[in-house]
Design an enzyme around this catalytic site. Structure first.
Site: not given
Lengths: 879, 183
Positions: B154, B40, B139, B144, B147, B86, B149-151
């Site tokens: 859950k 970053y 994004h 991934n 990630a 975001y 699945d996570f969002y």
């Protein structure tokens, strides 16, 4: 003295007595002085002097005012002139005293005050000023006398009674002190405020009790009084502790036990001193042991200092499990102290539980905490000399000893089993409870620390790297990594590592200071200053700020850094700054002399006075003095190092740009300092005297011009007077005395050192030095020569120097763990005395390898250099 | 930033949140370096510090150490006079994954949106802004799976459009938009 006509004042011509108008003006001068309105004071004084230019008292007062606004030279002249013009004025003498007092010339000031009092016997102001100086200078009998005079003049002020009682106490007349307090209380009405429950009456009562307790055979009276004054006392914790202490020393063990329990209940459960008292009470220890135990500090208790038998240990353990454990289940002290009493399987189980709890909680200091459990029996005599009881245990320090201590073996084994289980199932062995990932982090950290304590730096670093992989945000890890790197000799990388950790949390002052310290060790004092400046307020003049903040640790480190680089002027300057702080600490007492008596904080005040009596024995002062003595001795031995040029910024080594930068910075600094001083002086002359210090000697060149041996002698004198129990005091004393050719003094130093630590290596080399070099010549009186030769023989144990050295070598060879320092010192004397060949010396040093005690990177390097200088290049390869 | 945590199975760790500021921003760099394959820019870190609030960006502490962080910002929805949240990054150190740390970070931001919309006493600019926020999105690199699945599992996010060549230096360079309508 020639006869004087009593009707004719010889000083009339000088304006004495002053006419009414001027007399009023003079009164206003004094008022302006007292209210710090110096400009107006000066104006009035000058108005008088216009008419009576020789008026002594006005001249003196003018001088005094000038002194307050920083014009010191003029001040001295005027005050002296005033005094010569009017020797019979108490005002002139008083002012003369005040001037000396402001120069910290206390003995002169006392003389002047006494002279003033001869003229005006009952002048309260002068008596008060005199008493302050007397207590400051610890002229205790004089102080008592003055306080007595004051009390007789003004017996209606309670302050004067208390001051006189205190004076009696300090002169050792405890009974007198108590009777003064009683007299004072008798002058009061039964219902007056001073006799009601309140802070002041409470403090006075406890003070009276403490005096009684300090008096031989008055314990019973002290205890009785304590019960009597109970209703007055507001400091209940002190009262309870006092009662418990009294009961204990009088042998009322059961009462004492109940008193200590009640202290625990009141909130002192984490206070180790109370725990020691409780243990004494349970074990029915005798009076001396109890008094000794109550003075223990830190985490030490009866259990970690006195030789207890198995039965006594069991009694204590039962009390902790059954009595305290039940009442205080969540106390850290109650959990930890039993670990100092247990052995074998019992210890193992408790230690296991203790470690698991602390690792789950993530306590970084667990390893240090447990380290204090690594005790061995010892026979050294250091510690409190006034007590007949000696500390029987000492914590092991050297990695070699730490490593094989049974407690180390136990906790190492435990932590290894934790690691295995945490890594494979994230639980402690035999447990089903899932741990937080942080438990593994702290267990790895703990393991790394154990490695560090055992001197296993590489293994420690391996675990540290795993910690960093696991939680790279944890600042403590970088500190430990830095420490391991430092111990393995890479101070530069260690400093970088700390700096990285510091960057993660810029608010953490601890890691910031630690980084600065490491940077100084790596001789990067500019960067260090940059780092430390993040936490100082005054951005303009950093050094000045750190000085006024009395940041001693920094000054000591930076001084050592300059000394390593051979910048002796700067080093001496920084060390002297520390010395100055101690003068200030001593001076600071003035704030308390009148304040404490007025506020009746007499117990604390007596503590402060006793603390100040020992202040020059403080470790920070000793370090500074040692630095000063060593630097001056180096300058004495190498006079060329003191040449001023060597100390200038090394312009020649810089590039043109750098040079320009440095010089510009110096100019800027000077300019801003000047500006600042102008601003302050412009402030209506009302500012306090000479508060602005312009550093006119940044490189400390003035110090280099002094006689190094004289300076060194001055500081060793202070050490001898204030730190006679420290070995290094006498070693330094020897080093200075032998250079000053004071053979008897040198000899005495060796004897004193021998009494403290007979087998010390530093002492050994000095004995050899003395015996092989010091043959007093004929200029010495015969009696002195005889003393020296007979005493030298006795220092050598009746042997010749060669035999003495050889015997030391044999002892070292037999002791596989004999420290590297000792080996190297003996090796050097072998060669220097001719008792052995360089090869013998080399065998002695190499024989132990690097697994002897106190093998550090530094002394390995020293050994290496020594042998390469001897031309034993092949020895180098063996390292 | 798109590395999430699974959040299931193990016990939920007790987490404390704290602000990201000039003094501790170094920790965010360390977290990001440990969690994400992309580096970053300094501007990213400046933006976070400039928020001067722990409402949208914050650290998660476990037992005194920083173990994760979430960084969000408010941005306009193109063509509408409304805004969206975001998620720039959400990262948890590998050793602390699957203990619910990431979930608690996302929950705390969603709770903030919820509270700001139900609360009448608006005090901060971000609370004010939440009234105009209709959606939350991020994004996620197409590879991934964890990630996503996570969002999705859950928090009920929806998989949106595919953005080709979103990343320059990592493979695969493509990503999906994940979003959730908040009202």
């Amino acid at each position: 003295m020639a006869s004087i006509d009593p009707n004719k004042n010889p000083q009339t011509g000088m304006g004495r007595p002053l006419p009414k108008k001027e007399a009023d003006l003079f009164k206003s001068v004094i008022k302006f002085y007292e209210t710090k309105m110096y400009k107006k004071g000066l104006k009035s004084a000058e108005a008088i002097l216009k008419k009576f230019p020789n008026h002594g008292e006005t001249l003196a007062m003018k001088g005094l005012i000038l002194n307050c606004i920083g014009r010191r030279a003029e001040a001295h002249e005027l005050v002296k002139l005033g005094l010569t013009n009017d020797m019979r004025s108490h005002v002139c003498w008083h002012v003369y005293g005040l001037l000396h007092r402001s120069d910290r010339n206390y003995n002169e000031a006392i003389k002047a005050y006494k002279q003033a009092l001869r003229i005006d016997t009952d002048n309260l102001q002068i008596l008060r000023d005199l008493s302050l100086l007397q207590i400051q200078m610890r002229d205790l009998s004089g102080f008592a006398l003055t306080r007595h005079t004051i009390l007789n003049l003004k017996p209606n002020q309670s302050l004067h009674w208390l001051a006189f009682a205190l004076a009696k106490h300090l002169t050792g007349d405890n009974e007198g002190a108590v009777s003064v307090i009683d007299c004072y209380l008798n002058t009061l009405d039964a219902n007056c405020r001073e006799k009601q429950r309140g802070f002041e009456s409470s403090e006075l009562a406890l003070y009276r009790f403490e005096i009684l307790l300090e008096t031989p055979n008055m314990e019973q009276a002290a205890l009785n009084y304590l019960e009597k004054c109970k209703d007055l006392v507001v400091d209940i914790t002190s009262w309870k502790f006092a009662r418990a202490r009294c009961q204990l020393t009088m042998g009322y063990h059961e009462d004492a036990r109940q008193s200590f329990l009640s202290l625990f209940r009141r909130g002192s459960i984490e206070d180790y001193r109370v725990h020691s008292g409780y243990m004494c009470a349970i074990l029915h220890l005798d009076k001396d042991m109890c008094e000794y135990s109550l003075k223990l500090r830190g985490g030490n208790t009866v259990a970690t200092t006195l030789p207890l038998n198995a039965g006594q240990r069991k009694i204590l353990l039962d009390a902790y499990t059954n009595e305290l454990g039940a009442i205080f289940p969540s106390s850290a002290a109650v959990a930890r102290i039993p670990l100092t009493l247990m052995e074998g399987e019992e210890l193992r189980q408790s230690m296991d539980k203790y470690c698991r709890q602390n690792l789950t909680r993530g306590v970084p200091s667990l390893a240090q905490d447990l380290r204090s459990l690594l005790l061995v029996r010892c026979d050294t005599t250091n510690g409190d000399k006034t007590s007949s009881i000696k500390k029987c245990y000492a914590a092991v320090k050297d990695p070699v000893d730490v490593k094989q201590h049974p407690v180390t073996l136990l906790i190492t084994e435990l932590s290894d089993s934790y690691l295995q289980s945490l890594i494979s199932k994230n639980t402690f062995p035999g447990s089903d409870i899932e741990e937080s990932p942080s438990t593994l982090l702290w267990t790895m950290y703990f393991r790394a620390k154990l490695h560090a304590l055992c001197g296993e730096f590489e293994e420690g670093l391996e675990w540290v790297e795993k910690c960093i992989d696991h939680t790279p945000t944890c600042v403590d890890i970088y500190e430990l990594k830095g420490r391991l790197l430092k111990l393995s000799g890479d101070i530069d990388e260690a400093a970088d590592c700390l700096d990285y950790g510091r960057n993660l949390d810029l608010q953490d002052r601890y890691i910031n200071n630690k980084t600065a310290k490491y940077l100084l060790r790596a001789n990067k004092e500019t960067v260090a200053l940059e780092r430390i400046s993040l936490f100082t307020k005054d951005e303009g003049n950093l050094d000045q700020h750190l000085f006024s903040m009395q940041c001693i640790w920094y000054e000591l480190e930076v001084a050592a850094c300059y000394a390593r680089r051979g910048e002796w002027g700067k080093a001496l300057k920084k060390y002297t700054a520390v010395e100055k702080h101690f003068d200030d600490f001593h001076e600071d007492q003035f704030d308390f002399h009148s304040y404490c008596i007025r506020k009746v904080t007499l117990r604390a005040y007596v503590d402060v006075l006793r603390f100040e009596d020992k202040i020059w024995g403080h470790i920070f002062y000793r370090k500074a003095a040692e630095g000063l003595v060593k630097s001056y001795l180096y300058l004495h031995d190498n006079p060329s190092a003191a040449s001023v040029n060597a100390d200038e910024p090394k312009y020649s080594e810089m590039t043109a740009a750098e040079r320009k930068k440095v010089k510009a910075a110096a100019r800027r600094k000077k300019k801003s300092a000047e500006k600042e001083s102008q601003v302050k002086e412009g402030a209506d002359g009302q500012s306090t005297n000479n508060s602005v210090v312009i550093d006119e000697d940044p490189a400390g060149e003035l110090f280099l011009k002094r006689d190094p041996l004289e300076e060194a002698n001055k500081y060793t004198n202070t050490l001898v007077n204030n730190a006679p129990d420290s070995l290094s005091t006498w070693i330094l004393r020897y080093d200075v005395a032998i250079r000053r050719k004071k053979l008897l003094m040198a000899l005495q130093a060796l004897y004193k050192a021998k009494a403290i630590e007979p087998n010390n290596t530093l002492l050994f080399t000095r004995i050899v030095d003395f015996a092989s070099k010091c043959f007093p010549d004929d200029s010495c009186p015969l009696s002195v020569r005889e003393v020296i030769s007979s005493q030298t023989k006795s220092l050598l144990g009746g042997k010749t120097v060669l035999e003495f050295v050889c015997e030391a070598r044999n002892r070292a060879l037999e002791d596989a763990k004999c420290s590297l320092d000792t080996r190297l010192a003996i090796a050097k004397t072998l060669v220097s005395t001719g008792a052995g060949a360089p090869a013998d010396a080399s065998v002695l040093v190499l024989d132990g390898g690097v697994h002897v005690r106190n093998a550090t990177v530094d002394n390995c390097k020293e050994a290496l250099n020594y042998f390469s200088d001897l031309g034993l290049e092949e020895e180098k390869s063996k390292w | 930033g798109r590395r999430g945590t699974m959040g299931g199975g193990k016990k939920r760790l007790a987490v404390e949140f704290d602000q990201i500021n000039d003094e501790n921003i170094g920790q965010l760099r360390v977290i990001n370096q440990a969690c994400f394959p992309v580096k970053y820019t300094d501007d990213f870190y400046k933006e976070i510090v400039a928020q001067k609030s722990m409402e949208l960006s914050k650290f998660a502490y476990v037992n005194g150490s920083v173990v994760g962080a979430i960084c969000c910002r408010v941005e306009p929805i193109p063509g509408a006079n409304r805004n969206r949240l975001y998620i720039m990054t959400l990262g948890v150190l590998a050793a602390y994954r699957s203990f619910g740390v990431g979930s608690q970070l996302v929950e705390s931001v969603l709770d903030f949106w919820e509270d700001s919309n139900s609360n009448k006493d608006i005090e901060t600019p971000f609370q004010q802004a939440m009234k105009t926020v209709d959606e939350i999105r991020l994004h996620v690199q197409t590879s991934n799976k964890d990630a996503m699945d996570f969002y999705i599992d859950k928090f009920g996010f929806v998989q949106g459009e595919l953005v080709q060549n979103y990343y320059k230096r990592i493979d695969p360079p493509h990503c999906f938009i994940l979003y959730k309508k908040l009202r």
